[in-house]
Design an enzyme around this catalytic site. Structure first.
Site, PDB file in Angstrom:
ATOM      1  CE  LYS A  22      -1.870   1.552   4.025  1.00  0.00           C
ATOM      2  NZ  LYS A  22      -1.583   2.961   4.332  1.00  0.00           N
ATOM      3  CG  ASN A  23       2.121   2.639   3.553  1.00  0.00           C
ATOM      4  OD1 ASN A  23       0.969   2.919   3.214  1.00  0.00           O
ATOM      5  ND2 ASN A  23       2.456   2.384   4.799  1.00  0.00           N
ATOM      6  CB  CYS A 116      -6.180   9.404  11.600  1.00  0.00           C
ATOM      7  SG  CYS A 116      -4.485   8.956  11.845  1.00  0.00           S
ATOM      8  NE  ARG A 121      -0.538  10.179  10.379  1.00  0.00           N
ATOM      9  CZ  ARG A 121      -0.901   9.152   9.592  1.00  0.00           C
ATOM     10  NH1 ARG A 121      -2.074   8.602   9.771  1.00  0.00           N
ATOM     11  NH2 ARG A 121      -0.112   8.733   8.627  1.00  0.00           N
ATOM     12  N   PRO A 122       0.471  16.380  11.544  1.00  0.00           N
ATOM     13  CG  PRO A 122       2.289  17.330  12.640  1.00  0.00           C
ATOM     14  CD  PRO A 122       1.350  16.174  12.706  1.00  0.00           C
ATOM     15  CB  ILE A 123       0.993  18.740   6.342  1.00  0.00           C
ATOM     16  CG1 ILE A 123       0.170  20.031   6.443  1.00  0.00           C
ATOM     17  CG2 ILE A 123       0.098  17.519   6.274  1.00  0.00           C
ATOM     18  CD1 ILE A 123      -0.638  20.321   5.178  1.00  0.00           C
ATOM     19  CG  ASP A 305       2.800   1.332   9.656  1.00  0.00           C
ATOM     20  OD1 ASP A 305       3.040   1.551   8.457  1.00  0.00           O
ATOM     21  OD2 ASP A 305       2.463   2.228  10.451  1.00  0.00           O
ATOM     22  NE  ARG A 397      -7.858   3.976   5.222  1.00  0.00           N
ATOM     23  CZ  ARG A 397      -7.559   5.173   5.706  1.00  0.00           C
ATOM     24  NH1 ARG A 397      -8.153   5.608   6.798  1.00  0.00           N
ATOM     25  NH2 ARG A 397      -6.668   5.935   5.114  1.00  0.00           N
TER      26      ARG A 397
HETATM   27  C1  EPZ Z   1       3.686   6.997   6.508  1.00  0.00           C
HETATM   28  O1  EPZ Z   1       2.823   7.969   7.092  1.00  0.00           O
HETATM   29  C2  EPZ Z   1       2.848   5.741   6.354  1.00  0.00           C
HETATM   30  N1  EPZ Z   1       1.719   6.006   5.474  1.00  0.00           N
HETATM   31  C3  EPZ Z   1       2.334   5.292   7.725  1.00  0.00           C
HETATM   32  O2  EPZ Z   1       1.619   4.079   7.539  1.00  0.00           O
HETATM   33  C4  EPZ Z   1       3.532   5.028   8.627  1.00  0.00           C
HETATM   34  O3  EPZ Z   1       3.073   4.675   9.910  1.00  0.00           O
HETATM   35  C5  EPZ Z   1       4.390   6.297   8.718  1.00  0.00           C
HETATM   36  O4  EPZ Z   1       4.791   6.708   7.384  1.00  0.00           O
HETATM   37  C6  EPZ Z   1       5.647   6.081   9.544  1.00  0.00           C
HETATM   38  O5  EPZ Z   1       6.405   5.053   8.991  1.00  0.00           O
HETATM   39  C7  EPZ Z   1       1.912   5.986   4.140  1.00  0.00           C
HETATM   40  O6  EPZ Z   1       3.018   5.777   3.657  1.00  0.00           O
HETATM   41  C8  EPZ Z   1       0.703   6.227   3.287  1.00  0.00           C
HETATM   42  P1  EPZ Z   1       5.443  10.450   8.766  1.00  0.00           P
HETATM   43  P2  EPZ Z   1       3.290   9.531   7.181  1.00  0.00           P
HETATM   44  O7  EPZ Z   1       5.259  11.715   8.038  1.00  0.00           O
HETATM   45  O8  EPZ Z   1       4.074   9.875   5.976  1.00  0.00           O
HETATM   46  C9  EPZ Z   1       5.325  13.687  12.179  1.00  0.00           C
HETATM   47  C10 EPZ Z   1      -0.204   2.626   7.724  1.00  0.00           C
HETATM   48  O9  EPZ Z   1      -0.705   2.064   8.697  1.00  0.00           O
HETATM   49  N2  EPZ Z   1       5.180  14.668  11.097  1.00  0.00           N
HETATM   50  O10 EPZ Z   1       6.713   9.679   8.574  1.00  0.00           O
HETATM   51  O11 EPZ Z   1       2.095  10.337   7.504  1.00  0.00           O
HETATM   52  C11 EPZ Z   1       4.084  12.819  12.333  1.00  0.00           C
HETATM   53  O12 EPZ Z   1       3.127  13.466  13.155  1.00  0.00           O
HETATM   54  C12 EPZ Z   1       0.200   4.081   7.832  1.00  0.00           C
HETATM   55  O13 EPZ Z   1       0.015   2.090   6.611  1.00  0.00           O
HETATM   56  C13 EPZ Z   1       5.287  16.027  11.411  1.00  0.00           C
HETATM   57  O14 EPZ Z   1       5.496  16.408  12.553  1.00  0.00           O
HETATM   58  O15 EPZ Z   1       4.236   9.469   8.448  1.00  0.00           O
HETATM   59  C14 EPZ Z   1       4.630  11.572  12.971  1.00  0.00           C
HETATM   60  O16 EPZ Z   1       4.729  11.781  14.364  1.00  0.00           O
HETATM   61  C15 EPZ Z   1      -0.132   4.674   9.188  1.00  0.00           C
HETATM   62  N3  EPZ Z   1       5.150  16.940  10.407  1.00  0.00           N
HETATM   63  C16 EPZ Z   1       6.029  11.446  12.383  1.00  0.00           C
HETATM   64  O17 EPZ Z   1       6.341  12.735  11.827  1.00  0.00           O
HETATM   65  C17 EPZ Z   1       4.921  16.560   9.109  1.00  0.00           C
HETATM   66  O18 EPZ Z   1       4.822  17.445   8.228  1.00  0.00           O
HETATM   67  C18 EPZ Z   1       6.153  10.424  11.270  1.00  0.00           C
HETATM   68  O19 EPZ Z   1       5.179  10.718  10.309  1.00  0.00           O
HETATM   69  C19 EPZ Z   1       4.803  15.173   8.823  1.00  0.00           C
HETATM   70  C20 EPZ Z   1       4.943  14.246   9.822  1.00  0.00           C
END
Ligand code: EPZ
Length: 417
Positions: A22-23, A116, A121-123, A305, A397
């Site tokens: 998926k990812n 969620c 999940r900030p951006i 995960d 999902r």
């Molecule tokens: C990806 O999510 C995966 N999703 C997640 O899988 C996975 O758990 C995660 O990476 C960590 O490995 C997909 O690839 C679609 P991050 P992502 O940005 O990109 C913080 C599943 O179950 N952060 O690496 O959203 C965030 O809050 C899903 O398949 C910021 O602070 O994860 C988190 O604490 C769930 N600012 C940490 O970084 C940002 O702009 C890691 O998040 C972005 C993230």
């Protein structure tokens, strides 16, 4: 009825093949926007999140179709630059389409991606990446818009590792003018697969899997054509099911070299495994050691995960285990449901303390998110009697055929629609 019924108490036994990741598939789909023609993702999982991303691309003007598990995306006319929050609220990973829209049309707007149950999940890191490349970001009340006259290669220095933000930067930089260096980027396999897919389209990228990724922008990209890799999290989930039931399974197409941290823990709890002619043979019959401490981390650490699936395994092992969740702030939702089955799990902030070995009894439980839901299925496989897991749609999902796969391995489970 959006549920799956599982009757526990049988060790799994048999051979299973793993669906496409998926990812890995989701960012590859976003990357397909960067070519004004047809791309194909082979062995793509037909899961809700992929179908949702397919729907978004269709809304943007792409024409998509399936031939078996091969997903074709004709992005010739995919020039809409607005994605409503109907989609981004449903699937937060659609936020990476912003970088792809910028790369393609120098502008893009999308509804704010929701948080969620596992965290806020900030951006902010996504926006940092785009701003570094010269994009102007406007954060309106309902829409987030990015635009630029021209994307210029630059250095993107991430203060923290983020999978999605790294993908965001890559998708915007491959068609930018000049050189880009992404520093302190995420190293997950899915990032590496995205870079391979883009290189196959003609992008100039190197360094993926390390601390820095280097990109030289090109004028245009050709169509993508790549096999989606097997899903390492689905493989890990099935290995947890094998451990929870003390069974023995063979995985036909294991993700090569992507589960090392997980397999190290697998061994620590008494699981055994060996590679044999490209397959992974696992034996969970010796699983019996609790885990004094386990910490999730960014790749190559133990994947967040697989934290909930491993929690389900530890609930079946007598003794005290301790998990610390370092990535998301609220990812222990499954614990409360496992306790309804008789588990002894106490959570406090980022820590979960599992008093394992309590007998698990089947009952009604409720999935609230994808991986926690899968963990409830694993607990149910180890429980006495029948468990009904509601919220099966959360699990679908990310798991294309978890019911069929577990039945192939001898489990008694039946989705109840
Ligand atoms: C990806 O999510 C995966 N999703 C997640 O899988 C996975 O758990 C995660 O990476 C960590 O490995 C997909 O690839 C679609 P991050 P992502 O940005 O990109 C913080 C599943 O179950 N952060 O690496 O959203 C965030 O809050 C899903 O398949 C910021 O602070 O994860 C988190 O604490 C769930 N600012 C940490 O970084 C940002 O702009 C890691 O998040 C972005 C993230």
């Amino acid at each position: 009825m959006d549920s799956i019924r599982v009757t526990g108490g049988r060790p799994l036994d048999g051979t299973v093949s793993i669906q496409g990741s998926k990812n890995a598939a989701l960012p590859m789909m976003a990357a397909s926007l960067l070519h004004r023609g047809v791309s194909v993702l082979k062995g793509c999982p037909r899961i809700a999140d992929v179908l949702c991303m397919e729907g978004i691309l269709g809304e943007m003007g792409a024409v998509t179709w399936w031939e078996g598990h091969d997903l074709y995306l004709d992005c010739t006319k995919a020039d809409k630059t607005e994605i409503s929050e109907v989609y981004t609220g449903k699937m937060r990973s659609s936020v990476i389409l912003l970088g792809a829209m910028l790369g393609r049309n120098k502008k893009g707007c999308l509804g704010y991606p929701g948080g969620c149950v596992i965290g806020k999940r900030p951006i902010d890191l996504h926006l940092l990446a785009l701003r570094s490349l010269g994009a102007r970001i406007e954060e309106g009340p309902f829409f987030l818009c990015a635009s630029c006259r021209e994307l210029k290669g630059s250095t993107i220095s991430f203060p923290g590792k983020s999978v999605g933000a790294t993908e965001q930067g890559i998708l915007a930089a491959v068609l930018a003018k000049g050189e880009t260096c992404l520093k302190n980027c995420a190293r997950e396999p899915e990032i590496q697969w995205l870079c391979r897919y883009l290189r196959g389209m003609g992008a100039k990228i190197s360094g993926e899997g390390g601390e820095c990724i280097y990109i030289t922008g090109v004028e245009e990209l050709n169509g993508g054509n790549m096999q989606v890799p097997p899903d390492r999290i689905v493989a890990g989930t099935y290995l947890c099911a094998c451990a929870a039931t003390r069974g023995r399974i063979t995985i036909e197409n294991p993700p090569e070299g992507e589960l090392d941290a997980f397999l190290e823990v697998y061994r620590k709890i008494g699981g055994q495994y060996k590679a044999k002619s490209g397959k992974l043979i696992a034996d969970g019959s010796g699983v019996r050691f609790s885990l004094p401490y386990l910490e999730t981390g960014v790749y190559p650490g133990f994947p967040t995960d697989l934290q909930s699936p491993m929690m389900a395994v530890l609930a079946t092992i007598p003794g005290e285990s301790h998990i610390r969740e370092m990535i998301f702030e609220d990812r222990f939702k499954a614990a409360e449901q496992m306790n309804r089955m008789g588990a002894g799990i106490v959570t406090a902030g980022r820590d979960a303390f599992i008093h394992g070995g309590h007998p698990l009894l089947g009952c009604q439980v409720y999935a609230q998110e994808l991986r926690g839901g899968a963990a409830l299925i694993l607990a149910a496989l180890a429980a006495k009697g029948e468990t009904e897991i509601h919220g099966y749609s959360y699990i679908r999902r990310g798991y294309e055929r978890i019911g069929d796969d577990l039945r192939t391995l001898g489990a008694k489970c039946q989705p109840a629609f």
